[in-house]
Design an enzyme around this catalytic site. Sequence first.
Site, mmCIF file in Angstrom:
data_model
loop_
_atom_site.group_PDB
_atom_site.id
_atom_site.type_symbol
_atom_site.label_atom_id
_atom_site.label_comp_id
_atom_site.label_asym_id
_atom_site.label_seq_id
_atom_site.Cartn_x
_atom_site.Cartn_y
_atom_site.Cartn_z
ATOM 1 N N PHE A 22 -1.826 7.421 16.553
ATOM 2 C CA PHE A 22 -1.197 6.631 17.673
ATOM 3 C C PHE A 22 0.126 5.927 17.388
ATOM 4 O O PHE A 22 0.406 5.656 16.272
ATOM 5 C CB PHE A 22 -2.326 5.579 18.117
ATOM 6 C CG PHE A 22 -3.718 6.088 18.516
ATOM 7 C CD1 PHE A 22 -3.785 6.758 19.605
ATOM 8 C CD2 PHE A 22 -4.723 5.875 17.644
ATOM 9 C CE1 PHE A 22 -4.996 7.437 19.890
ATOM 10 C CE2 PHE A 22 -5.992 6.509 17.538
ATOM 11 C CZ PHE A 22 -6.131 7.105 19.120
ATOM 12 N N ASP A 23 0.839 5.932 18.493
ATOM 13 C CA ASP A 23 2.150 5.037 18.449
ATOM 14 C C ASP A 23 1.997 3.805 19.134
ATOM 15 O O ASP A 23 2.744 2.802 18.619
ATOM 16 C CB ASP A 23 3.117 5.938 19.181
ATOM 17 C CG ASP A 23 3.624 7.186 18.765
ATOM 18 O OD1 ASP A 23 3.304 7.398 17.528
ATOM 19 O OD2 ASP A 23 4.012 7.939 19.764
ATOM 20 N N VAL A 24 1.072 3.613 19.950
ATOM 21 C CA VAL A 24 1.005 2.328 20.781
ATOM 22 C C VAL A 24 -0.378 1.767 20.477
ATOM 23 O O VAL A 24 -1.290 2.715 20.922
ATOM 24 C CB VAL A 24 1.277 2.550 22.322
ATOM 25 C CG1 VAL A 24 1.127 1.334 22.951
ATOM 26 C CG2 VAL A 24 2.709 2.978 22.283
#
Lengths: 304, 304
Positions: A22-24
């Site tokens: 994940f990035d967020v």
Amino acid sequence: MAPLPKHLTGDKAAIDEFINQFDVFLFDCDGVLWSGDHLFPGTVETLELLRSRGKKTIFVTNNSTKSRADYLKKLTSMGIPSNVDEIFASAYSSAIYISRIMKLPAPKNKVFVIGEAGIETELRSEGVEFLGGTDPALRRDITPEDYTNIANGSMLDENVGIVLAGLDFHINYLKLSLGYQYLARGAKFLATNLDSTLPSAKTFFPGAGSISVPLINMTGQQPIALGKPSQAMMDSIEGKFHFDRKKACMVGDRLDTDIQFGLEGKLGGTLAVLTGVSRKEQWEVEDAPVVPHYYVDKLSDLSG
Amino acid sequence: MAPLPKHLTGDKAAIDEFINQFDVFLFDCDGVLWSGDHLFPGTVETLELLRSRGKKTIFVTNNSTKSRADYLKKLTSMGIPSNVDEIFASAYSSAIYISRIMKLPAPKNKVFVIGEAGIETELRSEGVEFLGGTDPALRRDITPEDYTNIANGSMLDENVGIVLAGLDFHINYLKLSLGYQYLARGAKFLATNLDSTLPSAKTFFPGAGSISVPLINMTGQQPIALGKPSQAMMDSIEGKFHFDRKKACMVGDRLDTDIQFGLEGKLGGTLAVLTGVSRKEQWEVEDAPVVPHYYVDKLSDLSG
């Protein structure tokens, strides 16, 4: 049937793989980072770990009593470094929805607020006219004259086009009577969020959904809800932050708000924590309506 | 499908035949005899006509704010001759149910009341211990200490075994928090009645059902209701007056409370009046859920 969620607690390799996807990370706050005024140990370290690995952290809360600025103070007082642009609260979400999506034509676009100061601050910041809210003139018993003046309209502002109900610690019969009357005369019905309870002091108190439910009961109308799990809120968040949903993970303690919010929003992941409302027994039954992708006993298990 | 109701207005022969069938008439009050403080013309004459023909008249009201004695004063002030034994109100019905049917063993049999003085009077007359209600100590904002003291139980009476919710013009966040906490700890949940609205000044205000609905929303529990259309109330009335249900007629303005009450109770007749909440369009649709046996435009059409 959805597969059972993966239990990450104690499994370092699985945690690493989880974070890498994940990035967020979208965080619910109460029940995840803290409970009431009690910060869970390891919360700050876990957030720092994620940020140090380049992840964006966003705090998504249904708490409608606070503006984003109030919420920043809360985070800061808890020792959690943050900034106002990381914060997405249901009062803000409601203000955005009214000013940028509904855009009712003037002059019949005033908002009658049942709720606290946070809603007023966010409406003001969006230039939305309102009444009610924390007005001390409404913090009193109903009088015999009020019945007449509500009924004949002389106590009403004819330019109210919206009733917005959030958590109101000063809810009373007079405010409910006014809210009903505006709805009966055609105002649109919004709710900051529909949480039935508010966790505090290790038990539950009435949530915003238990403040608006008398109006639902009286009118037979369902409000448009601007908090989790409403996708109106997800759309606003995405509109502001422009992230890839597949690379975003919702972290929360409530299956029926947080996890549902992430699942309906088709985020790449949902992580349940067991330090708040929901229990793992809820997804361990057959035909469980909401099943997260992952769970940990507590958030700090991610950095433990 | 139930046949459409017979319209009696203007049909003297049908009215005569209608009256002859019954020994007992049960009257809802607000919306039938009067609206708010406005007595409908011809109400007194119609009651006198029925009594002069040997009919028993009983006033059955979901109004939970008044004791029977209060209600007698209301009838008298309206110019309606009556006596306390003709009056059956939901506060009385609730007190009877608690003292004679539930009979919880002492000491865990106290009642936490959300409601007004009428409930307290009737509980007192049945020797039921209670707290809450009109206690001025609860007519205030919730404080930070309250959260702790409600959660740890120090603000609670451990002998509360029942939460009884009725119409409360002084409803607030503190009372809802206490009511929820008693229910969460196992108290039985009763409601004087579940009317969503209270007709007044030709419009609607929150009814008792809109005071208890936050607790329903928070707990997921349905209360036992002691007002119309609950048959617990019909059983109490029959137990007191010993009449033949086939020779009794329920007169009311609300299909979903009054008429439903008479139909479920298998009374010989139900008469709807159009001076209150319900409209004839409601039974003129296909698959109408509640259809009265008779209707008149207004009660005084029976004596006109």
